[in-house]
Design a protein around this motif. Structure first.
Motif, PDB file in Angstrom:
ATOM      1  N   VAL A  12       0.852  -1.191   0.000  1.00 46.80           N
ATOM      2  CA  VAL A  12       0.000   0.000   0.000  1.00 46.80           C
ATOM      3  C   VAL A  12       0.887   1.240   0.000  1.00 46.80           C
ATOM      4  N   GLN A  13       0.388   2.294  -0.597  1.00 46.00           N
ATOM      5  CA  GLN A  13       1.136   3.554  -0.627  1.00 46.00           C
ATOM      6  C   GLN A  13       1.031   4.267   0.719  1.00 46.00           C
ATOM      7  N   PRO A  14       2.012   5.101   1.038  1.00 49.17           N
ATOM      8  CA  PRO A  14       1.906   5.904   2.263  1.00 49.17           C
ATOM      9  C   PRO A  14       0.605   6.690   2.288  1.00 49.17           C
ATOM     10  N   GLY A  15      -0.026   6.696   3.466  1.00 50.28           N
ATOM     11  CA  GLY A  15      -1.319   7.349   3.617  1.00 50.28           C
ATOM     12  C   GLY A  15      -2.497   6.440   3.360  1.00 50.28           C
ATOM     13  N   GLY A  16      -2.236   5.256   2.851  1.00 50.33           N
ATOM     14  CA  GLY A  16      -3.300   4.322   2.541  1.00 50.33           C
ATOM     15  C   GLY A  16      -3.769   3.531   3.747  1.00 50.33           C
ATOM     16  N   GLN A  39       6.742  -7.356  13.288  1.00 47.77           N
ATOM     17  CA  GLN A  39       8.194  -7.452  13.291  1.00 47.77           C
ATOM     18  C   GLN A  39       8.724  -6.923  11.970  1.00 47.77           C
ATOM     19  N   ALA A  40       9.481  -5.849  12.068  1.00 52.83           N
ATOM     20  CA  ALA A  40      10.111  -5.255  10.903  1.00 52.83           C
ATOM     21  C   ALA A  40      11.483  -5.899  10.700  1.00 52.83           C
ATOM     22  N   PRO A  41      11.999  -5.839   9.481  1.00 54.13           N
ATOM     23  CA  PRO A  41      13.313  -6.443   9.206  1.00 54.13           C
ATOM     24  C   PRO A  41      14.387  -5.893  10.137  1.00 54.13           C
ATOM     25  N   GLY A  42      15.124  -6.787  10.764  1.00 47.73           N
ATOM     26  CA  GLY A  42      16.218  -6.384  11.637  1.00 47.73           C
ATOM     27  C   GLY A  42      15.800  -5.866  12.993  1.00 47.73           C
ATOM     28  N   LYS A  43      14.504  -5.932  13.294  1.00 44.59           N
ATOM     29  CA  LYS A  43      14.015  -5.421  14.571  1.00 44.59           C
ATOM     30  C   LYS A  43      13.325  -6.532  15.352  1.00 44.59           C
ATOM     31  N   ALA A  60      -0.417   0.619  20.792  1.00 45.47           N
ATOM     32  CA  ALA A  60       0.894   1.216  21.032  1.00 45.47           C
ATOM     33  C   ALA A  60       0.897   2.681  20.631  1.00 45.47           C
ATOM     34  N   GLU A  61       1.735   3.452  21.296  1.00 51.39           N
ATOM     35  CA  GLU A  61       1.813   4.877  21.009  1.00 51.39           C
ATOM     36  C   GLU A  61       2.140   5.158  19.548  1.00 51.39           C
ATOM     37  N   ALA A  62       2.971   4.318  18.957  1.00 50.56           N
ATOM     38  CA  ALA A  62       3.412   4.543  17.577  1.00 50.56           C
ATOM     39  C   ALA A  62       2.273   4.487  16.572  1.00 50.56           C
ATOM     40  N   VAL A  63       1.172   3.827  16.944  1.00 54.26           N
ATOM     41  CA  VAL A  63       0.054   3.658  16.003  1.00 54.26           C
ATOM     42  C   VAL A  63      -1.240   4.261  16.525  1.00 54.26           C
ATOM     43  N   LYS A  64      -1.183   4.866  17.692  1.00 59.59           N
ATOM     44  CA  LYS A  64      -2.397   5.429  18.296  1.00 59.59           C
ATOM     45  C   LYS A  64      -2.983   6.505  17.387  1.00 59.59           C
ATOM     46  N   GLY A  65      -4.298   6.428  17.220  1.00 59.15           N
ATOM     47  CA  GLY A  65      -4.979   7.379  16.354  1.00 59.15           C
ATOM     48  C   GLY A  65      -5.017   6.953  14.896  1.00 59.15           C
ATOM     49  N   ARG A  66      -4.249   5.916  14.544  1.00 56.60           N
ATOM     50  CA  ARG A  66      -4.220   5.430  13.154  1.00 56.60           C
ATOM     51  C   ARG A  66      -4.732   3.998  13.043  1.00 56.60           C
ATOM     52  N   PHE A  67      -4.453   3.180  14.046  1.00 60.01           N
ATOM     53  CA  PHE A  67      -4.839   1.765  14.025  1.00 60.01           C
ATOM     54  C   PHE A  67      -5.963   1.529  15.029  1.00 60.01           C
ATOM     55  N   THR A  68      -6.886   0.658  14.648  1.00 58.04           N
ATOM     56  CA  THR A  68      -7.979   0.271  15.536  1.00 58.04           C
ATOM     57  C   THR A  68      -8.097  -1.247  15.566  1.00 58.04           C
ATOM     58  N   PRO A  87       5.699   4.377   5.933  1.00 56.67           N
ATOM     59  CA  PRO A  87       6.721   3.371   5.583  1.00 56.67           C
ATOM     60  C   PRO A  87       7.228   2.607   6.806  1.00 56.67           C
ATOM     61  N   GLU A  88       7.282   3.267   7.944  1.00 52.18           N
ATOM     62  CA  GLU A  88       7.776   2.585   9.144  1.00 52.18           C
ATOM     63  C   GLU A  88       6.790   1.563   9.703  1.00 52.18           C
ATOM     64  N   ASP A  89       5.605   1.477   9.139  1.00 51.96           N
ATOM     65  CA  ASP A  89       4.661   0.429   9.518  1.00 51.96           C
ATOM     66  C   ASP A  89       4.930  -0.877   8.774  1.00 51.96           C
ATOM     67  N   THR A  90       5.862  -0.833   7.832  1.00 53.31           N
ATOM     68  CA  THR A  90       6.221  -2.031   7.088  1.00 53.31           C
ATOM     69  C   THR A  90       6.756  -3.102   8.022  1.00 53.31           C
ATOM     70  N   ALA A  91       6.132  -4.279   7.979  1.00 54.30           N
ATOM     71  CA  ALA A  91       6.490  -5.369   8.890  1.00 54.30           C
ATOM     72  C   ALA A  91       5.644  -6.588   8.555  1.00 54.30           C
TER      73      ALA A  91
END
Length: 117
Positions: A12-16, A39-43, A60-68, A87-91
């Motif tokens: 998906v494109q960013p913002g999607g 789990q993202a690559p290398g993390k 999680a704080e990193a996704v609050k307001g975007r993920f439900t 892009p940082e949601d790639t995992a």
């Protein structure tokens, strides 16, 4: 036996947006706390969100307001609605449950989410 099967990942494109599903079987889904991890690559694998049997949620704080996170006990299915993807949601996204009666974690096979233009 206990099975957790994720679906709904993709490119998906960013913002999607994407909606992930986790279909559960082999246990009483309505009584289980359910989790989404990624789990993202290398993390390391990290907790994204969880939902209790009564429907209380935490993300999680990193996704609050975007993920439900949500669940449909009639369908034995948990969902993760992901909006405004970055892009940082790639995992690889995994669903998990812990069954106290068996004292064990159960994981799905994961579904890949790639956010890229």
């Amino acid at each position: 036996q206990v099975q957790l099967v994720e679906s709904g990942g993709g490119l998906v494109q960013p913002g999607g947006s994407l909606r992930l599903s986790c279909a559960a079987s082999g246990f009483d889904f309505s009584l289980a706390v359910m989790y989404w991890y990624r789990q993202a690559p290398g993390k390391e694998r990290e907790l994204v969100a969880y939902i209790t049997r009564t429907g209380s949620t935490n993300v999680a704080e990193a996704v609050k307001g975007r993920f439900t996170i949500s669940r449909d006990n009639a369908k034995n299915t948990m969902y993760l609605q992901m909006n405004s993807l970055k892009p940082e949601d790639t995992a690889v996204y995994y669903c998990k449950t812990y069954l106290g009666i068996r004292q064990a974690d159960y994981w799905g096979q994961g579904t890949q989410v790639t956010v890229s233009s």
